[in-house]
Design an enzyme around this catalytic site. Sequence first.
Site, PDB file in Angstrom:
ATOM      1  N   ALA B  10      10.212   0.002  -5.232  1.00 54.70           N
ATOM      2  CA  ALA B  10       9.887   0.065  -3.895  1.00 54.70           C
ATOM      3  C   ALA B  10      10.937  -0.987  -3.038  1.00 54.70           C
ATOM      4  CB  ALA B  10       8.712  -0.342  -3.631  1.00 54.70           C
ATOM      5  N   ALA B  11      10.553  -2.441  -3.473  1.00 56.09           N
ATOM      6  CA  ALA B  11      11.067  -3.288  -2.730  1.00 56.09           C
ATOM      7  C   ALA B  11      12.690  -3.340  -2.839  1.00 56.09           C
ATOM      8  CB  ALA B  11      10.615  -4.683  -3.118  1.00 56.09           C
ATOM      9  N   ARG B  21      23.754  -0.265   4.303  1.00 59.78           N
ATOM     10  CA  ARG B  21      23.882   0.103   5.485  1.00 59.78           C
ATOM     11  C   ARG B  21      24.345  -1.039   6.404  1.00 59.78           C
ATOM     12  NH1 ARG B  21      19.295   3.302   5.001  1.00 59.78           N
ATOM     13  NH2 ARG B  21      17.977   1.522   6.236  1.00 59.78           N
ATOM     14  N   SER B  38      13.343   4.178  -7.544  1.00 59.35           N
ATOM     15  CA  SER B  38      12.930   4.393  -5.982  1.00 59.35           C
ATOM     16  C   SER B  38      11.665   5.663  -6.335  1.00 59.35           C
ATOM     17  CB  SER B  38      14.072   4.980  -5.054  1.00 59.35           C
ATOM     18  OG  SER B  38      13.629   5.111  -4.060  1.00 59.35           O
ATOM     19  N   CYS B  42       2.127   4.176  -6.298  1.00 57.71           N
ATOM     20  CA  CYS B  42       0.721   4.415  -5.836  1.00 57.71           C
ATOM     21  C   CYS B  42       0.315   5.692  -5.885  1.00 57.71           C
ATOM     22  CB  CYS B  42       0.779   4.100  -4.385  1.00 57.71           C
ATOM     23  SG  CYS B  42       1.507   2.431  -3.790  1.00 57.71           S
ATOM     24  N   VAL B  79      18.139  -6.676 -16.928  1.00 53.24           N
ATOM     25  CA  VAL B  79      18.744  -8.216 -16.549  1.00 53.24           C
ATOM     26  C   VAL B  79      18.158  -9.137 -17.585  1.00 53.24           C
ATOM     27  CG1 VAL B  79      19.249  -9.865 -14.835  1.00 53.24           C
ATOM     28  CG2 VAL B  79      19.558  -7.606 -14.524  1.00 53.24           C
ATOM     29  N   ASP B 283       6.562  -7.125  -5.368  1.00 57.43           N
ATOM     30  CA  ASP B 283       5.358  -7.530  -6.175  1.00 57.43           C
ATOM     31  C   ASP B 283       5.722  -8.737  -6.989  1.00 57.43           C
ATOM     32  OD1 ASP B 283       4.198  -5.359  -4.990  1.00 57.43           O
ATOM     33  OD2 ASP B 283       3.958  -4.191  -6.990  1.00 57.43           O
ATOM     34  N   ASN B 305       7.832  -2.648   0.570  1.00 54.96           N
ATOM     35  CA  ASN B 305       8.819  -2.220   1.530  1.00 54.96           C
ATOM     36  C   ASN B 305       9.546  -2.964   2.563  1.00 54.96           C
ATOM     37  OD1 ASN B 305       9.904   0.832   1.254  1.00 54.96           O
ATOM     38  ND2 ASN B 305       8.059   0.984   0.436  1.00 54.96           N
ATOM     39  N   TYR B 426     -12.090   7.422  22.659  1.00 52.75           N
ATOM     40  CA  TYR B 426     -13.220   8.193  22.441  1.00 52.75           C
ATOM     41  C   TYR B 426     -13.099   9.454  22.694  1.00 52.75           C
ATOM     42  CZ  TYR B 426     -17.911   9.810  23.266  1.00 52.75           C
ATOM     43  OH  TYR B 426     -18.981  10.854  23.278  1.00 52.75           O
TER      44      TYR B 426
END
Lengths: 452, 452
Positions: B10-11, B21, B38, B42, B79, B283, B305, B426
Amino acid sequence: MNIVIIGGVAAGAKAAAKIKRLLPDANVSIYTDDTHVSYSSCGLPYYIEGNFTDYRALLVRSVEEFNAAGINVYLQSKVEKILIPQQQVLVCSNTDARLEKYDRLIIATGARPLIPNIINVNNFDNVYTVRKIEDGIAIREKMLQSKRVVIVGSGFIGLELLEAFVKNGLEVSVIEKSNRIMAAFDTDISELILKRLESIENRNFKFYTNEIVSEIIGENKTATAIKTISGKIIETDMIVLSSGVVPNSELAKDAGITTGESGAIKVNKLMQTSVPNIYACGDCCEEPHLISGKSVWVPLGSTANKEGRVAALNAAGIYTPFEGVLGSAVSRCLNTTMSMTGLTEKEAIESGFNPVCAIVSKPDIVPYMPDVGDITLKVIADKTTGLLLGGQAIGSLGADKRINSLATALLAHMTVSDFRNNDLTYSPPYSTTIDPLLDVMNILCSRVSNHC
Amino acid sequence: MNIVIIGGVAAGAKAAAKIKRLLPDANVSIYTDDTHVSYSSCGLPYYIEGNFTDYRALLVRSVEEFNAAGINVYLQSKVEKILIPQQQVLVCSNTDARLEKYDRLIIATGARPLIPNIINVNNFDNVYTVRKIEDGIAIREKMLQSKRVVIVGSGFIGLELLEAFVKNGLEVSVIEKSNRIMAAFDTDISELILKRLESIENRNFKFYTNEIVSEIIGENKTATAIKTISGKIIETDMIVLSSGVVPNSELAKDAGITTGESGAIKVNKLMQTSVPNIYACGDCCEEPHLISGKSVWVPLGSTANKEGRVAALNAAGIYTPFEGVLGSAVSRCLNTTMSMTGLTEKEAIESGFNPVCAIVSKPDIVPYMPDVGDITLKVIADKTTGLLLGGQAIGSLGADKRINSLATALLAHMTVSDFRNNDLTYSPPYSTTIDPLLDVMNILCSRVSNHC
């Protein structure tokens, strides 16, 4: 101490209950011209739809409950005059007129449906408005014998009624004088609502925008058609007028109490009118807008409850300012949730801001989940300062969730930059990994001068 | 410029996409020992449950998409060492070892399941953890041939798995070492969750609290039962360990990068580690808690993220502080929503606050509506200042909505008094006239010293 409350639907009922708890020895009386007290007017479309069959489910507190709490309730008792120097009100029932003393007066007269300027509008039995319990009962009864209905107006209540009638198998025509439905939203969002509703297959309803009902046609007290200014004739078995509401502020105005530009009663933050021992709350009064700072008139049941409470506290001598409203609202029409808070783009310009906005359309939860829906979310901020100004959401049932988080951010006067990394909950059945609200903030961030 | 990213769930995936980018000319590479890149970890319980059948729905970006964006992805490439003075990493695949230069390094090594200290825990093929795509596939395959399952641990993932297995007809035993399930919540809320789940009729699951699995029994690589310290033997066809996670921080620690009390990597607000050109996100690292100010370790996909994005921005030279987290979380188990944000009562005390709290249990929408559910909402504030500290909600599907509004209030450091008249939306299908969140604030107001 005599505390007189005029009106007892939401604000008045709340104020009465609260002030009696605060001042148990006070003589608390509610006078209302209504046949019911303390009920959920907002629930009428759902009663008409048939979500529940006993209208009494709409009643919050009964007369007996009020009495048991030591509160007097006078139904069908209209206050005809407020005598400020004498601190009295003139109360008229069908058979009787009397004067009642007050030490503190709380005006909670609410609002009434706006009756548009239509030829014959008052001449037929099957032309309705939706405000009181009796309205709901009469509309439901008639609906069950009808095949066609004309709804005049396509705001929140108009579209809630559309759902009710469609679900009961009626052919529905909605006449809207504006060039778009749900005109409380910005044009782009209104157009998406229209597109969404018109994409329903085999739909049995039609919107006529840019149309004004000029005349109601019928005989023997029964309307059979409407005629529009463009010359259309639409035959119908019943007609419901939902073209907005007007504040019941004439009583106050006649007594010399100051009203605002909207026509509703002006109050300060303590819900105090221009006369110090007279308070007003609910749909009959204006309130400050938390973003624009202007005095606005946003008649909504949730606000009425809060204002009733605040008016009672202040009338009881407990200093309790009411900071104001955001105009937060939500409505459902045929599985479409429509929700908003704060200023629209147009209102932002009128309030002197320099608005920029961002819109995202995306799944409301992760797309691999079976119940995935969609959301289109628009957020508006001030370009110069990054201050969040408002937002609008349409989509599946979770759309309102994002508007409530945004309302909280508006209340706190947060900027886009303050909000963008907000730790909103995430799990596949509840959201996308990056919540739509954070997505829209990320885009908006690049559009405000105060970069983030 | 060479940008090396270690880890790509994720990260890491987010950081890679963002930095490419920002710096299109940079050489961006992801190294991961995983077989996938990627993906939504969850979503695994929902894949196991069968909400969708193709695991590829969990993939966010494919290797091909990364390559098309000019990002190199090296799968099954671990790594093994970070050489800080040389600005190089040692990468090992099955057949090959090589050194890669970096100018900026982003560590996104994530977390791994905690393996409890159980005899024979590593000796059987049908003992699983849930973290990677392969785990999900293997569990689902085995589940479809199984009748009984033991889940070790009753946190968010444990209960999501419970739902998955129950919906697939398995008999489920959940073993929890604490004296209550969902121990991330305060005791009172944990107890309500238990009560709610145990009130399901004909339920095919059982919780064993205050129990520790001491041994797994079986033969020929197949576990057939677990044994607990109290001597219980529970026969089973499969075992899933969901007793929490530990940060994959050893690589960083071995290189001399500072780690925190939690064992996760310490970073500043720019997601920078103790080595200036090495960032960490997701994480594997700690983050500041917005209420306590402490450095905490809250490994969640939504946070990963955000941190990935922030790490990329800072690594690209764009100053972007990450203010911190609230630990907002939500989970579903068999129509029960469990959600929380901010500090629990216990954490509030540990952080030096003087917490008071209020709890309300009420319908989540007006009770006359057909889809009415329920919500129990607990909000915690500091008695002295009225500062909102946290909250927990359990109930029907709308329970998370209130927690997101509360999270926004926590982010803005609002007090109970600031919040109590919040203009939340409401309408009968969406809320009660006075939203449960406002009800609880009204009660809480009377319990803080800073009255409102």
